[in-house]
Design a protein around this motif. Structure first.
Motif, PDB file in Angstrom:
ATOM      1  N   PRO A 231       0.828  -1.199   0.000  1.00 29.95           N
ATOM      2  CA  PRO A 231       0.000   0.000   0.000  1.00 29.95           C
ATOM      3  C   PRO A 231       0.864   1.252   0.000  1.00 29.95           C
ATOM      4  O   PRO A 231       1.987   1.239   0.482  1.00 29.95           O
ATOM      5  N   LYS A 232       0.318   2.367  -0.529  1.00 31.82           N
ATOM      6  CA  LYS A 232       1.069   3.613  -0.576  1.00 31.82           C
ATOM      7  C   LYS A 232       1.138   4.291   0.783  1.00 31.82           C
ATOM      8  O   LYS A 232       1.988   5.117   1.034  1.00 31.82           O
ATOM      9  N   SER A 233       0.180   3.954   1.649  1.00 25.88           N
ATOM     10  CA  SER A 233       0.213   4.487   3.003  1.00 25.88           C
ATOM     11  C   SER A 233       0.851   3.435   3.901  1.00 25.88           C
ATOM     12  O   SER A 233       0.271   2.380   4.130  1.00 25.88           O
ATOM     13  N   PRO A 234       2.074   3.694   4.398  1.00 35.09           N
ATOM     14  CA  PRO A 234       2.817   2.647   5.093  1.00 35.09           C
ATOM     15  C   PRO A 234       2.019   1.966   6.218  1.00 35.09           C
ATOM     16  O   PRO A 234       2.080   0.752   6.393  1.00 35.09           O
ATOM     17  N   GLY A 235       1.227   2.768   6.970  1.00 31.71           N
ATOM     18  CA  GLY A 235       0.532   2.214   8.127  1.00 31.71           C
ATOM     19  C   GLY A 235      -0.487   1.154   7.765  1.00 31.71           C
ATOM     20  O   GLY A 235      -0.822   0.283   8.566  1.00 31.71           O
ATOM     21  N   VAL A 236      -0.963   1.216   6.544  1.00 29.85           N
ATOM     22  CA  VAL A 236      -2.045   0.341   6.120  1.00 29.85           C
ATOM     23  C   VAL A 236      -1.602  -1.124   6.037  1.00 29.85           C
ATOM     24  O   VAL A 236      -2.406  -2.038   6.121  1.00 29.85           O
TER      25      VAL A 236
END
Ligand code: TXA
Ligand code: MG
Length: 340
Positions: free
Chosen positions: A221-226
């Motif tokens: 994912p582009k959002s690391p936390g996801v």
């Protein structure tokens, strides 16, 4: 360290703000979930957030501001699309990912060249940021991997003794985290669905994409936390989809009980009486999905209090805030789904 609990009087907020100005971390309410704040310009203070939460250092933080003009302190450029979003949705549950300015330490951005920024729609949060006199970097105020906190009690459950203080401003309203919208590329892309829905964004921006990884669960994912396991109760959660969901959940409850399990069922008020013998947690009303979002994380935490070791959960339509609810439920269930 003893964690101080603050009310919301001006003098208590001033005390909490002084802790923040001194480089400590403090939990505070927002309209989505409780955040764990630190001075966004102080790398050492920001590091304390990662320590307290046990958060992987490659997961960037959102910077919270109280005034529109403060966005220029944290980002390098504000494209036209961002301006329109700010006008329409700020203060509110929308985080904009924009090119980061030099003033923001790499601890906040996890080394990315962008930063997430939002203005929360919560009087106490705005007053605290104002009193501290600086933008606050703040992730959700839970231990890493746990459901986000929607009350000060949840914050203390996870972080008591690990943070300097928490401001108790009552229950958070929306209940799921902000929408993370990446405006650093050619087409706006939702990296995490949340309180501001895709439909609402499309009205202002036209085409809005959704990070394809969110639907498939495959890829980076582009959002690391996801990418991290998140929101999970301690018991094993299963989502039950399809027309026969009620019947199948009832069967599974009987089977699991015979096998000696403590079985939970996550449902809504409409069906709260349909699962005798199970630990039933009714989360809001299906007819009003916003009430389900508001109660979701508390419901997941309640299964832990009841020591449920297996949990069956009903699913929801993926429109409006339903997209955010299902995104969180899929993660809570580690993508385990029973199709009926
Ligand atoms: O509603 C919320 O957003 C709450 C309240 C406290 O504001 N905060 C929150 O923070 O949920 P956190 O850290 O739990 O989630 C931030 C999400 C993570 O998935 C992170 O990877 C993503 O935002 N994020 C932050 N900065 C980013 C960036 N520059 N690029 C891509 N994703 C970013
Ligand atoms: Mg979080």
């Amino acid at each position: 360290m003893e964690t101080k609990r603050f009310g919301t009087t001006e003098s208590e907020l001033a005390e909490a703000a002084a802790l923040l100005a001194g480089g400590d971390v403090v939990g505070f309410p927002t309209e989505t979930v409780y955040g764990l704040g630190a001075n966004a310009f102080d790398a050492a203070a920001v590091s304390k957030i990662f320590q307290a939460k046990g958060r992987p250092s490659d997961n960037p933080l959102i910077v919270h501001i109280a005034r529109r003009e403060d966005v220029d302190k944290v980002v390098r450029a504000v494209p036209d699309a961002a301006k329109r979003c700010m006008e329409r949705f700020w203060p509110g549950p929308l985080t904009l990912v924009l090119p980061v300015s030099d003033r923001v330490p790499s601890e906040v951005t996890a080394g990315l060249d962008t930063v997430g920024v939002r203005m929360p729609d919560h009087l106490i949060a705005l007053q605290l940021i104002d009193a501290a006199g600086m933008p606050l970097a703040a992730p959700s105020a839970n231990r890493s991997g746990r459901p986000s906190p929607t009350t000060a009690a949840h914050v203390l459950e996870d972080l008591s003794g690990r943070i300097a203080g928490v401001v108790d401003g009552g229950a958070a309203g929306v209940g799921v985290e902000s929408t993370v919208l990446d405006l650093s590329g050619p087409v706006p892309m939702i990296l995490r669905p949340g309180g501001v829905t895709r439909e609402m964004l499309a009205e202002v921006l036209g085409e809005v994409q959704i990070d394809p990884v969110l639907a498939s669960g495959v890829g980076t994912p582009k959002s690391p936390g996801v990418k991290y396991t998140h929101y999970a109760p301690r018991g094993e959660m299963w989502l039950v989809a399809g027309e026969r969901d009620q019947e199948v959940i009832a069967e599974r409850v009987e089977q699991a009980k015979r096998a000696g399990h403590r079985v939970g069922v996550l449902t809504t008020e409409e069906r709260a009486n349909e699962y005798p013998g199970a630990i039933v947690i009714a989360c809001g009303r299906r007819r009003e999905l916003a009430t389900v979002a508001a109660g979701l994380y508390d419901a997941i935490r309640q299964f832990d209090h009841e020591h449920a070791d297996v949990i069956y959960a009903e699913v929801f339509p993926e429109s409006g805030v339903g997209l955010a609810i299902m995104n969180r439920l899929r993660k809570a269930a580690s993508h385990r789904v029973i199709h009926t």
